[in-house]
Design an enzyme around this catalytic site. Structure first.
Site, short mmCIF file in Angstrom:
data_model
loop_
_atom_site.label_atom_id
_atom_site.label_comp_id
_atom_site.label_asym_id
_atom_site.label_seq_id
_atom_site.Cartn_x
_atom_site.Cartn_y
_atom_site.Cartn_z
N ILE A 71 -2.64 -10.97 5.94
CA ILE A 71 -1.64 -10.00 6.41
C ILE A 71 -1.16 -10.39 7.81
CG2 ILE A 71 -1.14 -7.55 6.78
CD1 ILE A 71 -3.60 -6.95 4.94
N SER A 88 -7.52 1.28 6.05
CA SER A 88 -7.43 1.08 4.61
C SER A 88 -7.41 2.41 3.88
CB SER A 88 -8.66 0.28 4.16
OG SER A 88 -8.78 0.32 2.75
N ALA A 89 -6.76 2.42 2.73
CA ALA A 89 -6.77 3.60 1.87
C ALA A 89 -8.18 3.98 1.44
CB ALA A 89 -5.91 3.34 0.64
N TYR A 134 -18.13 -1.68 4.20
CA TYR A 134 -16.80 -2.12 4.65
C TYR A 134 -15.92 -0.91 4.94
CZ TYR A 134 -11.88 -3.30 4.22
OH TYR A 134 -10.52 -3.37 4.43
N LYS A 176 -14.07 0.88 8.60
CA LYS A 176 -12.68 1.34 8.84
C LYS A 176 -12.69 2.78 9.32
CE LYS A 176 -10.74 -2.48 7.79
NZ LYS A 176 -10.24 -3.28 8.90
N ARG A 185 -16.09 -1.55 -13.03
CA ARG A 185 -16.74 -2.08 -11.82
C ARG A 185 -17.27 -0.89 -11.02
NH1 ARG A 185 -13.24 -5.67 -7.62
NH2 ARG A 185 -12.11 -3.71 -7.39
P1 NAD Z 1 -8.07 -12.00 6.12
O1 NAD Z 1 -9.52 -12.26 5.94
O2 NAD Z 1 -7.10 -12.88 5.42
O3 NAD Z 1 -7.70 -12.00 7.67
C1 NAD Z 1 -8.60 -11.59 8.66
C2 NAD Z 1 -8.59 -12.62 9.78
O4 NAD Z 1 -9.50 -12.20 10.80
C3 NAD Z 1 -9.03 -14.00 9.31
O5 NAD Z 1 -8.12 -14.98 9.76
C4 NAD Z 1 -10.41 -14.17 9.96
O6 NAD Z 1 -10.68 -15.53 10.25
C5 NAD Z 1 -10.27 -13.32 11.20
N1 NAD Z 1 -11.53 -12.80 11.72
C6 NAD Z 1 -12.52 -12.16 11.06
N2 NAD Z 1 -13.51 -11.82 11.93
C7 NAD Z 1 -13.11 -12.23 13.16
C8 NAD Z 1 -13.68 -12.16 14.45
N3 NAD Z 1 -14.88 -11.62 14.65
N4 NAD Z 1 -13.01 -12.67 15.50
C9 NAD Z 1 -11.79 -13.25 15.30
N5 NAD Z 1 -11.19 -13.35 14.11
C10 NAD Z 1 -11.85 -12.84 13.04
O7 NAD Z 1 -7.81 -10.47 5.72
P2 NAD Z 1 -6.46 -9.69 5.50
O8 NAD Z 1 -6.33 -9.39 4.06
O9 NAD Z 1 -5.35 -10.35 6.20
O10 NAD Z 1 -6.83 -8.32 6.21
C11 NAD Z 1 -6.51 -8.07 7.57
C12 NAD Z 1 -7.07 -6.72 7.98
O11 NAD Z 1 -6.54 -5.72 7.13
C13 NAD Z 1 -8.59 -6.63 7.87
O12 NAD Z 1 -9.07 -5.86 8.95
C14 NAD Z 1 -8.80 -5.91 6.55
O13 NAD Z 1 -10.00 -5.20 6.53
C15 NAD Z 1 -7.61 -4.97 6.55
N6 NAD Z 1 -7.24 -4.55 5.19
C16 NAD Z 1 -6.98 -5.49 4.24
C17 NAD Z 1 -6.64 -5.08 2.95
C18 NAD Z 1 -6.38 -6.11 1.86
O14 NAD Z 1 -6.35 -5.73 0.70
N7 NAD Z 1 -6.14 -7.38 2.18
C19 NAD Z 1 -6.58 -3.72 2.64
C20 NAD Z 1 -6.85 -2.79 3.64
C21 NAD Z 1 -7.17 -3.22 4.92
C1 UD1 Z 2 -10.58 -3.12 -3.13
C2 UD1 Z 2 -11.68 -2.40 -2.43
C3 UD1 Z 2 -11.10 -1.59 -1.30
C4 UD1 Z 2 -10.31 -2.49 -0.36
C5 UD1 Z 2 -9.25 -3.23 -1.18
C6 UD1 Z 2 -8.49 -4.20 -0.34
C7 UD1 Z 2 -13.43 -2.11 -4.12
C8 UD1 Z 2 -14.17 -1.13 -4.94
N1 UD1 Z 2 -12.43 -1.60 -3.37
O1 UD1 Z 2 -9.69 -2.16 -3.63
O2 UD1 Z 2 -12.12 -0.94 -0.57
O3 UD1 Z 2 -9.69 -1.74 0.66
O4 UD1 Z 2 -9.87 -3.94 -2.24
O5 UD1 Z 2 -9.30 -5.26 0.07
O6 UD1 Z 2 -13.71 -3.30 -4.13
N2 UD1 Z 2 -9.62 -5.52 -11.15
C9 UD1 Z 2 -9.87 -6.03 -12.42
N3 UD1 Z 2 -10.39 -7.28 -12.50
C10 UD1 Z 2 -10.68 -8.05 -11.39
C11 UD1 Z 2 -10.40 -7.52 -10.11
C12 UD1 Z 2 -9.88 -6.24 -10.04
O7 UD1 Z 2 -9.62 -5.37 -13.42
O8 UD1 Z 2 -11.17 -9.19 -11.55
C13 UD1 Z 2 -9.04 -4.17 -11.05
C14 UD1 Z 2 -9.91 -3.18 -10.29
O9 UD1 Z 2 -10.76 -2.51 -11.15
C15 UD1 Z 2 -8.85 -2.26 -9.67
C16 UD1 Z 2 -7.61 -3.14 -9.53
O10 UD1 Z 2 -7.83 -4.28 -10.35
O11 UD1 Z 2 -8.54 -1.26 -10.58
C17 UD1 Z 2 -7.40 -3.59 -8.10
O12 UD1 Z 2 -8.63 -4.18 -7.65
P1 UD1 Z 2 -8.77 -4.86 -6.21
O13 UD1 Z 2 -7.66 -5.83 -6.04
O14 UD1 Z 2 -10.16 -5.35 -6.08
O15 UD1 Z 2 -8.49 -3.66 -5.21
P2 UD1 Z 2 -9.22 -2.22 -5.13
O16 UD1 Z 2 -10.38 -2.13 -5.99
O17 UD1 Z 2 -8.16 -1.19 -5.28
#
Ligand code: NAD
Ligand code: UD1
Length: 336
Positions: free
Chosen positions: A12, A124-125, A148, A152, A291
């Site tokens: 992101i 995060s949601a 995790y 948040k 899951r």
């Molecule tokens: P990502 O792992 O791709 O990016 C996170 C970055 O932070 C990476 O480049 C990693 O190297 C860096 N990092 C981790 N720990 C660090 C530290 N101690 N010091 C410096 N850098 C560090 O993840 P993302 O999907 O881009 O997510 C970004 C943020 O959004 C995270 O905080 C994640 O929890 C949050 N978030 C992600 C999702 C999702 O589905 N991707 C959903 C909700 C919230």
């Molecule tokens: C997950 C995390 C959530 C986190 C989010 C973003 C869990 C329980 N929740 O959300 O806390 O904020 O990722 O990082 O892990 N699915 C399949 N097969 C797969 C993978 C996923 O059917 O191999 C389904 C899951 O059951 C879910 C949907 O796809 O219904 C989305 O899954 P995923 O991408 O892992 O996101 P969340 O579970 O919503």
């Protein structure tokens, strides 16, 4: 205006750096490359034709952070850095608390000392837990099922206490729903290490032939087709929400949470079918067991972000799948 982006080389973060640079901000990235590679930042520069400043820095490294603030005048911080694998967090909770919470506290302390009190935080949601849907920002949060998710929730609360102690802070808590998709250049996208836990990267690895088949986690939920419902959001829409949040915190003080989602729920089968359409081939999948920890359905009420940030998601699931597939095809072995 100069924005420090922690975790800016991640999924992101990198998309947000593109939007910031294109909007004319100066960007500094601090990343320890735990879950990313510096090459991603080269690609951000290639997309935008602009340079960003980078520091290889862990947010737990106080001196490293202090150096960034002493060498630059930082106007605001977007804080992405953190670990995000739900299953791993249950196995290694202390690692998650140390990295995400201690790291964040160190960052906030260094910001306070430097007089930089404007921050957008990646929440995060997941903080909503078992609330009724659609999720709204005024619901009680914290009934979360993983370490995790608790990181948040705790960081949101810590920032709330920081604001209560000093009303000159300006804080935006962005609660992301399910980000998928990639930049349409195909240069940056989601590139997880090892076997993906999340749905979209798993689907694209099956489609490219790196994994044999997708298991759909549960086909017997009380939903339209028996599979779970989520609110998928294009990562570029999500990145743009950060621009709106930055514009807001630069001009105000206060603390606000915002849902960043489409406000629509799609099932796992909807996503599979949209992906098949985008890739032009059938996806190998089976319906398996549920899951542990998965909720049947959740999606956002995103009206607060629409109204107060002036932000609305633009892209639908077809575009999310097309851009994911484009990135996967162009980078079959990920970003090296
Ligand atoms: P990502 O792992 O791709 O990016 C996170 C970055 O932070 C990476 O480049 C990693 O190297 C860096 N990092 C981790 N720990 C660090 C530290 N101690 N010091 C410096 N850098 C560090 O993840 P993302 O999907 O881009 O997510 C970004 C943020 O959004 C995270 O905080 C994640 O929890 C949050 N978030 C992600 C999702 C999702 O589905 N991707 C959903 C909700 C919230
Ligand atoms: C997950 C995390 C959530 C986190 C989010 C973003 C869990 C329980 N929740 O959300 O806390 O904020 O990722 O990082 O892990 N699915 C399949 N097969 C797969 C993978 C996923 O059917 O191999 C389904 C899951 O059951 C879910 C949907 O796809 O219904 C989305 O899954 P995923 O991408 O892992 O996101 P969340 O579970 O919503």
């Amino acid at each position: 205006m100069t924005i420090l982006v922690t975790g800016g080389a991640g999924y992101i973060g990198s998309h947000t750096c593109v939007e910031l640079l294109e909007a004319g901000y100066d960007v500094i990235v601090a990343d320890n490359y735990y879950n990313s590679v510096p090459e991603v930042l080269d690609r951000v520069e290639k997309i935008t034709g602009k340079k960003l400043k980078r520091y290889e820095c862990d947010i737990r490294d106080r001196e490293g952070l202090e150096r960034i603030f002493s060498e630059n005048k930082v106007d605001a911080v977007i804080h992405f850095a953190g670990l995000k694998a739900v299953g791993e967090s249950a196995r290694l909770p202390l690692l998650y608390y140390e990295n995400n919470i201690s790291g964040s506290v160190t960052l906030f302390e260094v910001m306070e000392k430097a007089g930089c009190k404007k921050i957008v935080f990646s929440s995060s949601a997941t903080v909503y837990g078992n609330n009724p849907i659609p999720y709204r920002e005024d619901m009680v949060t914290g009934d979360v099922s993983s370490p995790y998710g608790r990181t948040k929730h705790f960081i949101e609360k810590i920032l709330g206490d920081v604001y209560n102690s000093d009303n000159s802070w300006s804080i935006s808590l962005l609660r992301y729903f399910n980000p998928i998709g990639a930049h349409e250049s195909g240069l940056i996208g989601e590139d997880p290490n090892g076997i993906p836990n999340n749905l979209m990267p798993y689907i694209s690895r099956v489609a490219i032939g790196k994994l044999e088949k997708l298991t759909v986690f549960g086909g017997d939920y009380d939903t339209k087709d028996g599979t779970c419902i989520r609110d998928y959001i294009h990562v570029v829409d999500l990145a743009k929400a950060h621009l709106c949040a930055v514009a807001k915190i630069l001009g105000t003080t206060g603390i606000e949470a915002y849902n960043i989602g489409n406000g629509k729920g799609y099932s796992v089968l909807d996503i599979i079918h949209a992906f098949e359409k985008a890739s032009g081939s059938k996806l190998n999948y089976v319906i398996g067991g549920r899951r542990e920890g998965d909720l049947p359905a959740f999606y956002a009420d995103a009206s607060k972000a629409n109204k107060e940030l002036g932000w609305t998601a633009q892209y639908d699931i077809d575009k999310m799948c097309e851009d994911t597939w484009n990135f996967q095809k162009k980078n079959p072995d990920g970003i090296k």
